[in-house]
Motif scaffolding. Sequence first.
Motif, PDB file in Angstrom:
ATOM      1  N   PRO A  98       0.829  -1.201   0.000  1.00 42.59           N
ATOM      2  CA  PRO A  98       0.000   0.000   0.000  1.00 42.59           C
ATOM      3  C   PRO A  98       0.860   1.247   0.000  1.00 42.59           C
ATOM      4  O   PRO A  98       1.881   1.317   0.679  1.00 42.59           O
TER       5      PRO A  98
ATOM      6  N   THR B 132      -1.163   9.775   2.816  1.00 46.13           N
ATOM      7  CA  THR B 132      -2.212  10.362   3.634  1.00 46.13           C
ATOM      8  C   THR B 132      -2.253  11.864   3.511  1.00 46.13           C
ATOM      9  O   THR B 132      -3.272  12.482   3.788  1.00 46.13           O
TER      10      THR B 132
ATOM     11  N   ASP C 117      -1.416   9.055  -7.097  1.00 42.98           N
ATOM     12  CA  ASP C 117      -2.761   9.090  -6.514  1.00 42.98           C
ATOM     13  C   ASP C 117      -3.455  10.409  -6.838  1.00 42.98           C
ATOM     14  O   ASP C 117      -4.668  10.462  -7.028  1.00 42.98           O
TER      15      ASP C 117
ATOM     16  N   GLY D 212      -4.198  -3.535  -1.710  1.00 40.22           N
ATOM     17  CA  GLY D 212      -3.365  -3.390  -0.532  1.00 40.22           C
ATOM     18  C   GLY D 212      -3.104  -4.731   0.133  1.00 40.22           C
ATOM     19  O   GLY D 212      -3.791  -5.725  -0.137  1.00 40.22           O
TER      20      GLY D 212
ATOM     21  N   THR E   7      -7.952  -3.196   2.850  1.00 38.43           N
ATOM     22  CA  THR E   7      -8.338  -1.897   3.386  1.00 38.43           C
ATOM     23  C   THR E   7      -8.093  -0.766   2.400  1.00 38.43           C
ATOM     24  O   THR E   7      -8.515   0.372   2.647  1.00 38.43           O
ATOM     25  N   GLU E   8      -7.412  -1.057   1.303  1.00 38.83           N
ATOM     26  CA  GLU E   8      -7.258  -0.055   0.257  1.00 38.83           C
ATOM     27  C   GLU E   8      -7.004  -0.746  -1.075  1.00 38.83           C
ATOM     28  O   GLU E   8      -6.534  -1.891  -1.132  1.00 38.83           O
TER      29      GLU E   8
ATOM     30  N   ARG F 125      -6.567   0.353  -5.661  1.00 33.57           N
ATOM     31  CA  ARG F 125      -6.556   1.353  -6.727  1.00 33.57           C
ATOM     32  C   ARG F 125      -6.802   0.677  -8.062  1.00 33.57           C
ATOM     33  O   ARG F 125      -6.472  -0.505  -8.243  1.00 33.57           O
TER      34      ARG F 125
ATOM     35  N   ARG G 192     -10.213   4.637  -6.501  1.00 31.33           N
ATOM     36  CA  ARG G 192      -9.453   4.309  -5.293  1.00 31.33           C
ATOM     37  C   ARG G 192     -10.385   4.298  -4.094  1.00 31.33           C
ATOM     38  O   ARG G 192     -11.320   5.079  -4.014  1.00 31.33           O
TER      39      ARG G 192
ATOM     40  N   SER H  90      -9.923   3.684   0.424  1.00 31.69           N
ATOM     41  CA  SER H  90      -8.954   3.496   1.511  1.00 31.69           C
ATOM     42  C   SER H  90      -9.606   3.836   2.844  1.00 31.69           C
ATOM     43  O   SER H  90     -10.492   4.693   2.914  1.00 31.69           O
TER      44      SER H  90
ATOM     45  N   THR I 257      -7.758   5.088   5.079  1.00 21.28           N
ATOM     46  CA  THR I 257      -6.988   6.287   5.435  1.00 21.28           C
ATOM     47  C   THR I 257      -7.576   7.485   4.696  1.00 21.28           C
ATOM     48  O   THR I 257      -7.695   7.453   3.475  1.00 21.28           O
TER      49      THR I 257
END
Length: 669
Positions: free
Chosen positions: A22, A26, A123, A154, A232-233, A235, A244, A246, A248
């Motif tokens: 990942p 952030t 990103d 991820g 948890t994530e 793309r 995407r 996430s 976060t």
Amino acid sequence: MMMAILVMFLILFLINPATSQPINNTENNINTPIRSFCGRNPPIILSNFINNRNSTFTEIRRQISSNGVYYARSQSLSDGDSVFGVVQCRNYLSTAQCLACLDAGVAELDRCITGNGAYISFDNCFLRYANYVDFFNNPDVVEDAGFGPLGICGNQSASEPTFRQDVDGMLSDIRVATPKTSNYYVASTTQITSENTTVFAIAQCVENTNQGICRNCINMAYANLYTCLPSTEARFISMGCFARYSVTPFFSDNQTIYITNLLKEDSSKVPVIAGAVGGACFLIIIIVSWLLFRRWKKSKKAKEDSPELEGAINYNYKDLQLATNNFSQENVLGKGGFGEVFKAILEDQSIVAVKRIEVGYEKAKAKVKEEFENEVKLVSNVHHRNLLRLLGWSSEGSNLLLVLEYIPNGSLDRFLWGPRRGTLNWKQRYGIIYGVARGLAHLHNEFHIKIIHRDIKSSNILLDNDFQPKIADFGLARFQPEDKSHISTKFAGTLGYTAPEYALHGILSEKVDTYSFGIVILEIISGRRCTDTNSDEPSMDYLLEHAWKLYENKKQVKFIDETLDVSKHEQHVMQIIEIALLCTQSPVSTRPTMSEVVSMLPNGLSLGNRKLTRPTLIDHDRRIRIASMNKGIHSEMPKERDTKVQLQSVEVYDEVDVMEKGINVDTHS
């Protein structure tokens, strides 16, 4: 619903989503490259390429500096080695953050000097440039970018039992809503019910796309992201879109897009309305259907007679008349069988080419109108870097105009035996051969229907600033039904370039274009017209027969243009001559398809079990009879060398001119 899910999983097997660490991003001022690519095709002059690339990036940065601008594109065409560039930032960024991402991309791509195209994705944004314009109008075009869509999962999985279900619901809503927004962008969040966790997600299509392309791309993105759950994530990256999600946060809660209204018509949760409403709807459908049927019957013929003009702009005739300085002879770029082509400067100062179709007298109008509509139908729906792009059209009475992409270098024949003879080196000539092969392969095999051009010749191949070829003049092109190996029709084409089975018997297939392509290769290598005779020998052979005799005697080197230095490429040139002769073989089944030719050209000839044999040749007398038969001209034509006969506003030359100048013989079926 089950069928849709099965289709999505089938797509996933073809795309092969990748798993990676990942990427911790952030904070929006951190730009870590996710994926990048440098092209393999080197620029012709490195300094020109770098100057054009810098100029393109500077203009893109100027546009992005404006508040609220997330998408920009620019181009620099000076001194060859053209550069077309595009940037797309995510809409949750500030202007400063968007510029920071752009600058990071420019810094990375500055190192790409081995190729004239490159791509980088973060990103926060993506940046791409290339030496051709196609992807400006169709973000699905990958061409030299060299890779397809990519899913990245991820390596951490959620512990919440409802995570998969809740995130899937959010992604499903985003999939439906994104193509329906005005800027093809959605940002959304969802709360995981079992834990105090929020999932953030976005989807974005390139702003210059259309709803259909965006929908297809986002559907693919959804299918990829779904397979990543419960990561948890994840793309998804492609040329046309980015998605995407996430746990976060990567945008603020107040930056979400309200999409509830966009979901209503697609939601399966909408209650079914029955009873009187259903009956009323049924009655309305019956009435409307009856009215539409009556209207359809009245307008059927008009619809059949009108061209399909999707994707092309309907220009005002007076605007084009002004742009060409009233079709001044000073603006003439070239002449063809059905009219002239003019250089035009539009009101926005852009330069285009305007092809004026000459209608002639009354009996010719139907055929000329057919030619016009045929070209509009075909070219407006075909997009490839090696095919001339149709920008628009104008039809007011007998004034029929096509607005085409302007190619400043003009046609290939000017560089082979015209005023610029001897200026093309072998690398450029080979690039032209390969580009024409790719364009024809697209027409024959990569478009949703098979299109046969029917008039491939050096004067119908235009060269851009980088000497990339573009096939032009689709007036004679025909569709070939998928269930037929060929169609039978009257001959239409240019003597000397046309395959014998078509010129003599009217048998038309895509292999007719293959034959013509082989002849064009011989012209490119020899620097001579296909209708020229070998004046150094008593036999007076035409170009194809001359090439064959030299091949038989292993003296192909004598066939090469005397202005061309091939001391370092002689073996490669010999192989390309063999490919040209293979393209002119008879019977038709021994000729390769254009897709096969495309695969042969970079790696040299691979004959396999095939053996080259003497091509079928159309001699001098047969050519004259074909020209006379298809034009309705008496076999005893005027003997004076300069005599011309006017017929249907098309110049018909005597037999000497037909042989030596490759005049069109156009009869529309």
